[in-house]
Design a protein around this motif. Structure first.
Motif, mmCIF file in Angstrom:
data_model
loop_
_atom_site.group_PDB
_atom_site.id
_atom_site.type_symbol
_atom_site.label_atom_id
_atom_site.label_comp_id
_atom_site.label_asym_id
_atom_site.label_seq_id
_atom_site.Cartn_x
_atom_site.Cartn_y
_atom_site.Cartn_z
ATOM 1 N N GLU A 1 0.824 -1.209 0.000
ATOM 2 C CA GLU A 1 0.000 0.000 0.000
ATOM 3 C C GLU A 1 0.858 1.258 0.000
ATOM 4 O OE1 GLU A 1 -0.234 -2.473 2.170
ATOM 5 O OE2 GLU A 1 -2.229 -3.334 1.935
ATOM 6 N N LEU A 2 1.947 1.223 0.766
ATOM 7 C CA LEU A 2 2.868 2.360 0.799
ATOM 8 C C LEU A 2 3.505 2.564 -0.566
ATOM 9 C CD1 LEU A 2 4.342 4.585 2.343
ATOM 10 C CD2 LEU A 2 5.993 2.856 3.098
ATOM 11 N N ARG A 3 3.941 1.479 -1.201
ATOM 12 C CA ARG A 3 4.542 1.570 -2.532
ATOM 13 C C ARG A 3 3.540 2.127 -3.533
ATOM 14 N NH1 ARG A 3 8.750 2.949 -4.393
ATOM 15 N NH2 ARG A 3 9.728 1.651 -2.856
ATOM 16 N N ALA A 4 2.277 1.703 -3.444
ATOM 17 C CA ALA A 4 1.243 2.192 -4.357
ATOM 18 C C ALA A 4 1.046 3.701 -4.197
ATOM 19 C CB ALA A 4 -0.064 1.445 -4.123
ATOM 20 N N ALA A 5 1.008 4.181 -2.957
ATOM 21 C CA ALA A 5 0.842 5.618 -2.713
ATOM 22 C C ALA A 5 2.033 6.404 -3.250
ATOM 23 C CB ALA A 5 0.656 5.881 -1.223
ATOM 24 N N ILE A 6 3.229 5.869 -3.080
ATOM 25 C CA ILE A 6 4.428 6.544 -3.585
ATOM 26 C C ILE A 6 4.420 6.572 -5.106
ATOM 27 C CG2 ILE A 6 6.950 6.361 -3.774
ATOM 28 C CD1 ILE A 6 6.876 5.309 -0.854
ATOM 29 N N ASP A 7 3.993 5.481 -5.724
ATOM 30 C CA ASP A 7 3.910 5.441 -7.187
ATOM 31 C C ASP A 7 2.890 6.446 -7.718
ATOM 32 O OD1 ASP A 7 5.871 3.504 -7.288
ATOM 33 O OD2 ASP A 7 4.460 1.827 -7.505
ATOM 34 N N LEU A 8 1.749 6.564 -7.027
ATOM 35 C CA LEU A 8 0.755 7.563 -7.424
ATOM 36 C C LEU A 8 1.312 8.978 -7.294
ATOM 37 C CD1 LEU A 8 -2.467 6.088 -5.798
ATOM 38 C CD2 LEU A 8 -2.033 6.381 -8.245
ATOM 39 N N LEU A 9 2.019 9.235 -6.214
ATOM 40 C CA LEU A 9 2.626 10.545 -6.000
ATOM 41 C C LEU A 9 3.647 10.838 -7.101
ATOM 42 C CD1 LEU A 9 2.965 13.045 -4.210
ATOM 43 C CD2 LEU A 9 4.607 11.749 -2.861
ATOM 44 N N ALA A 10 4.475 9.870 -7.429
ATOM 45 C CA ALA A 10 5.475 10.054 -8.489
ATOM 46 C C ALA A 10 4.804 10.338 -9.825
ATOM 47 C CB ALA A 10 6.358 8.816 -8.593
ATOM 48 N N GLY A 11 3.702 9.649 -10.106
ATOM 49 C CA GLY A 11 2.977 9.888 -11.352
ATOM 50 C C GLY A 11 2.425 11.298 -11.437
ATOM 51 N N GLN B 1 -1.099 18.034 -14.169
ATOM 52 C CA GLN B 1 -2.303 18.289 -14.954
ATOM 53 C C GLN B 1 -3.313 19.030 -14.087
ATOM 54 O OE1 GLN B 1 -3.897 14.733 -16.688
ATOM 55 N NE2 GLN B 1 -1.904 13.979 -17.324
ATOM 56 N N THR B 2 -4.446 19.355 -14.687
ATOM 57 C CA THR B 2 -5.509 20.004 -13.937
ATOM 58 C C THR B 2 -5.899 19.125 -12.746
ATOM 59 O OG1 THR B 2 -6.349 20.988 -15.969
ATOM 60 C CG2 THR B 2 -7.854 20.938 -14.082
ATOM 61 N N GLY B 3 -5.922 19.698 -11.585
ATOM 62 C CA GLY B 3 -6.295 18.963 -10.381
ATOM 63 C C GLY B 3 -5.122 18.303 -9.672
ATOM 64 N N SER B 4 -3.938 18.386 -10.259
ATOM 65 C CA SER B 4 -2.773 17.743 -9.640
ATOM 66 C C SER B 4 -2.458 18.316 -8.267
ATOM 67 C CB SER B 4 -1.540 17.867 -10.541
ATOM 68 O OG SER B 4 -1.641 17.010 -11.654
ATOM 69 N N CYS B 5 -2.665 19.616 -8.089
ATOM 70 C CA CYS B 5 -2.337 20.204 -6.788
ATOM 71 C C CYS B 5 -3.210 19.608 -5.690
ATOM 72 C CB CYS B 5 -2.446 21.721 -6.825
ATOM 73 S SG CYS B 5 -4.097 22.351 -7.111
ATOM 74 N N MET B 6 -4.471 19.308 -5.993
ATOM 75 C CA MET B 6 -5.346 18.664 -5.004
ATOM 76 C C MET B 6 -4.903 17.229 -4.753
ATOM 77 S SD MET B 6 -7.463 20.893 -3.942
ATOM 78 C CE MET B 6 -8.620 19.863 -3.083
ATOM 79 N N ALA B 7 -4.559 16.521 -5.827
ATOM 80 C CA ALA B 7 -4.121 15.130 -5.682
ATOM 81 C C ALA B 7 -2.824 15.063 -4.889
ATOM 82 C CB ALA B 7 -3.947 14.488 -7.054
ATOM 83 N N LEU B 8 -1.903 15.980 -5.146
ATOM 84 C CA LEU B 8 -0.623 15.976 -4.443
ATOM 85 C C LEU B 8 -0.822 16.175 -2.949
ATOM 86 C CD1 LEU B 8 1.609 18.016 -6.909
ATOM 87 C CD2 LEU B 8 1.767 15.575 -6.398
ATOM 88 N N HIS B 9 -1.656 17.117 -2.579
ATOM 89 C CA HIS B 9 -1.913 17.376 -1.154
ATOM 90 C C HIS B 9 -2.531 16.144 -0.486
ATOM 91 C CE1 HIS B 9 -0.937 21.676 -0.855
ATOM 92 N NE2 HIS B 9 -1.299 21.719 -2.120
#
Length: 51
Positions: free
Chosen positions: A19-29, A35-43
């Motif tokens: 699960e930790l690896r998945a979250a890190i991979d999403l963050l790296a992506g 893209q639009t909405g990335s700032c919300m996803a990053l937070h």
């Protein structure tokens, strides 16, 4: 945030923390292609990692 260490070390192998690896991979992506909405996803992803 002031209570957190300056650096956190994560092992290079996935191990039993999928699960930790998945979250890190999403963050790296999100960081690779802003893209639009990335700032919300990053937070939200950073909040998830801190939990």
């Amino acid at each position: 945030m002031a209570e957190l260490p300056e650096i956190g070390h994560l092992p290079g192998r996935v191990g039993c923390h999928l699960e930790l690896r998945a979250a890190i991979d999403l963050l790296a992506g999100e960081l690779d292609e802003i893209q639009t909405g990335s700032c919300m996803a990053l937070h939200s992803l950073l909040d998830l990692l801190l939990v």
